[in-house]
Every structure is written in C-alpha cells, then in structure tokens.
Motif scaffolding. Structure first.
Motif, mmCIF file in Angstrom:
data_model
loop_
_atom_site.group_PDB
_atom_site.id
_atom_site.type_symbol
_atom_site.label_atom_id
_atom_site.label_comp_id
_atom_site.label_asym_id
_atom_site.label_seq_id
_atom_site.Cartn_x
_atom_site.Cartn_y
_atom_site.Cartn_z
ATOM 1 N N ASP A 334 0.852 -1.191 0.000
ATOM 2 C CA ASP A 334 0.000 0.000 0.000
ATOM 3 C C ASP A 334 0.894 1.250 0.000
ATOM 4 O OD1 ASP A 334 -1.799 2.025 0.452
ATOM 5 O OD2 ASP A 334 -2.856 0.994 2.075
ATOM 6 N N VAL A 335 0.848 2.015 -1.087
ATOM 7 C CA VAL A 335 1.741 3.180 -1.237
ATOM 8 C C VAL A 335 1.512 4.220 -0.147
ATOM 9 C CG1 VAL A 335 2.051 2.886 -3.711
ATOM 10 C CG2 VAL A 335 0.106 4.209 -2.863
ATOM 11 N N SER A 336 0.329 4.230 0.417
ATOM 12 C CA SER A 336 0.036 5.211 1.464
ATOM 13 C C SER A 336 0.843 4.955 2.732
ATOM 14 C CB SER A 336 -1.460 5.208 1.786
ATOM 15 O OG SER A 336 -1.854 3.963 2.334
ATOM 16 N N ASN A 337 1.418 3.749 2.822
ATOM 17 C CA ASN A 337 2.220 3.406 4.006
ATOM 18 C C ASN A 337 3.708 3.692 3.820
ATOM 19 O OD1 ASN A 337 0.072 2.416 5.601
ATOM 20 N ND2 ASN A 337 0.135 0.444 4.513
ATOM 21 N N SER A 338 4.079 4.269 2.685
ATOM 22 C CA SER A 338 5.493 4.503 2.398
ATOM 23 C C SER A 338 6.131 5.488 3.382
ATOM 24 C CB SER A 338 5.658 5.020 0.967
ATOM 25 O OG SER A 338 4.932 6.226 0.796
ATOM 26 N N LYS A 339 5.305 6.306 4.036
ATOM 27 C CA LYS A 339 5.834 7.287 4.981
ATOM 28 C C LYS A 339 6.175 6.663 6.337
ATOM 29 C CE LYS A 339 1.084 8.549 6.167
ATOM 30 N NZ LYS A 339 0.084 9.626 6.204
ATOM 31 N N TYR A 340 5.759 5.391 6.533
ATOM 32 C CA TYR A 340 6.014 4.721 7.818
ATOM 33 C C TYR A 340 7.282 3.862 7.736
ATOM 34 C CZ TYR A 340 1.165 6.017 8.757
ATOM 35 O OH TYR A 340 -0.006 6.708 8.922
#
Length: 376
Positions: A334-340
């Motif tokens: 999930d690309v939205s989790n790349s900040k974690y």
C-alpha cells in the motif's frame, strides 16, 4: 612376498583407507543425523583398525602386541554399535540412558577375560601344569580357537535382529515422513548375512577339524582366515558408500498415527484457528499467546498445540508469525504506508519487538528485513 599376499594386502588396505576417510567425513558431518553419523563412523574406524592390524601381521609385525590385543578387546562391541546406530537413525533426538550402557556388558566381560588370559604368560613355561585349569583352558580356547569371533558373530546377529525388530515396530506404529528406512535395513541385513555365513563356517570348521584331526587347532592358519578379512574389507567399503551418500538426508520425522475421530477433531480446531487469524486477525494483538487464544476460542491450549503440530506441522509462534509476515507484506504494497518505517509496520502487524520481527522474516522468507522493503 608372494603375489597372493600382495593382492590381499592391497584389498585390505583399500577397505581400511576407505573406512578411515569416510569415517572422518561422517564424524564431522553436523547438518543432519549427527549422533547416527558418528556411531557409523566409529563402526568404520573399528573395522578399518581390524584390517590394519591384519596388514601388519602380513608384514610380519604386530604379533600379539598391544595394538593386536586392543583390537581383540573391542571385537564384541560391533553388535551394540549397530543397534545404537539404528536407534539414533530412528530417534533423531536420542539421548543415551543408563539401560543403554548395559549393551556394553559383553565388551566389559571380554576385556576382563582377555586380560586374565594374557596374564597367564607370566606363569606359562610350556607345560599344562604351570597354569591353573582355568588359566590353561582359557588360554587354549581363547588364543588358539575361534572363540572370540564366534561370540562376536553371535552378538552381531543378535543385535541385527534387535535392530530389525526396532525398525519393524516403527513401520507398524508410526508414519514415516521425509525418507524411508530401506537403506538402513540394507546395512543391518549386510551385517546379518555376512556374519551368519562367518558363524556357520567357523562352527562347521571347528567341529569337523576337531573331530577329524588330533592336531592343535589354530584359527589364524585356517583356509578361510584371509577370505574372512577380505569380506570385512568389502563390507567396510560398501557401508562407506551407503553412509556417505545418506549422510545429509533430512532426519526422519516420526509422527504418531492418529485415529480418524481424533484427526477429524483436530481438523475442526485447525479451521477455527484459521478463521480467527484470517477473519478476526487476532495475530495483530501484540500480547497474543497460546493461553489467551485458547481462552478466546474456548479450546484447551494443548489441543491447539496438537492441532498445529499434526495438521499444520507448525508451532504456535511460527504459525502466528506467518500471518504477521504476510500482513507486513500487504502493508508494504500500500503506497500510502510509504511514509512509515518498516518497524512501525511490523508493530502494526502484531510484532512486539524488532528482534522478533527480524527472526520471523529470516525464518519465513529467508531474507533480511531490508531486502523485504526492496522487494515491495
């Protein structure tokens, strides 16, 4: 030196060298079946030692010296070692108990009597009267007859039967996974057949010769003496090949057979576990334990462990971490989790520490956590 003697020396030397080389390889094999490989290596070393002693005698050295007597003293140990080898192959986590050492009693008896017989040399002056009756007849029977080898052959035959019985009991009562026992049976059968032939030849020759001749009987001058050692050389060579080719076979996984009703109940429990993981995602609970999950599902902990072991072939932590690793992989996609960070995603998946996460990734996927992020 006659050509026949040279050929015999070469044959015995090949068997002895093979036994030593492959014995060292087996003794240092630590990947699988460590105990079994070391026992087989010991058998090969002893057989090779026996051949080397005989080569020395052919060169006119080693007649009744310490090396010769040590070989004699250990000749009754082969049967027990064969049995120990079978146990080690069929019980990968074998730990020797006190009762196992009882199998070495014949060796202790032989060493004791051999020392007693050798002590008679202190009193022997060439006459019967110089020794006690036990000393005289013990000396004659022990040193000139084939008594030692008759008993050694009998012990090997007995322990070969015990080993076969052990293997047959496993065949009947257990389900064998990973590999069959056929090649172990071949090794046992080779000892059984060869030493049965040796025993028959020794007994028939001794009885017939004693009956037909009034001459003194000397075992080491009989017609079968050298063929007997050539046979040992061939046996050693063949066992080397069998043991070497199988040294890294996976250990035998033995599972108790389960009756259909019990198996059905364990499958039901396995399905409940799957639903708890896939639908309720209980694995995301960082404090999840066997006891807490058992309480949630109202199933006794030992039944969960048994179901995981028999149906899924996994332990509890391994089973739960497999779901957690898959969850981490899904979160990475999930690309939205790349900040974690990877660790924060691992905690989200249910891991409660960096070390447990790292171990699980390495065990489940065979890669490091950093490689996991690269492959997302």
């Amino acid at each position: 030196m006659e050509l026949s003697t040279i050929l015999i020396i070469l044959l015995l030397a090949v068997g002895a060298l093979q036994g030593i080389v492959y014995g060292v390889i087996l003794a240092t094999s630590i990947k699988y079946n460590k105990t079994a490989n070391r026992i087989l290596a010991t058998i090969l070393f002893l057989l090779s030692y026996r051949l080397i002693i005989q080569i020395m005698r052919l060169f006119g050295i080693g007649y009744y010296d310490s090396w010769y007597y040590i070989m004699i003293d250990l000749s009754w140990i082969h049967g027990a070692l064969l049995y120990f080898y079978t146990k080690a192959q069929t019980q990968p986590r074998l730990k020797f108990k006190t009762k196992d050492w009882l199998h070495l009693i014949p060796v202790a008896i032989q060493i004791s009597f051999s020392i007693f017989v050798r002590l008679q040399n202190l009193y022997w002056d060439g006459t019967k009267e110089s020794l006690s009756w036990l000393g005289y007849y013990g000396y004659v029977v022990w040193m000139n007859n084939s008594t030692i080898y008759i008993i050694a052959s009998i012990l090997i035959i007995i322990y070969a039967y015990k080993s076969n019985k052990l293997l047959n009991s496993i065949d009947q009562n257990f389900e064998i996974a990973a590999k069959k026992l056929t090649w172990i049976k071949r090794i046992i059968r080779s000892f059984l057949v060869y030493f049965s032939i040796v025993l028959i030849v020794l007994l028939v020759d001794l009885i017939i010769y004693k009956t037909a001749s009034n001459e003194s009987y000397f075992y080491f001058t009989r017609f079968y003496y050298f063929p007997f050692f050539i046979g040992i050389a061939v046996l050693t060579y063949w066992i080397c090949l069998e043991g070497f080719s199988r040294r890294n076979d996976p250990e035998i996984a033995i599972k108790n057979t389960i009756n259909p009703d019990e198996l059905s109940r364990l499958k039901v429990i396995s399905e409940k576990l799957r639903l708890a993981m896939e639908e309720n995602k209980v694995y995301k609970d960082q404090e999840l334990s066997l006891q807490s999950l058992a309480k949630q599902l109202d199933i006794k902990p030992y039944l969960i462990s048994r179901s995981l072991n028999e149906i899924n072939n996994k332990r509890f932590n391994e089973y739960v971490n497999a779901y957690r690793v898959k969850e981490v992989q899904l979160l990475l996609e999930d690309v939205s989790n790349s900040k974690y960070t990877l660790l924060s995603l691992a905690m989200e998946a249910g891991f409660n520490s960096k070390s447990s996460f790292n171990r699980a990734i390495k065990k489940q996927l065979g890669i490091s956590p950093s490689e996991l992020k690269i492959k997302k």
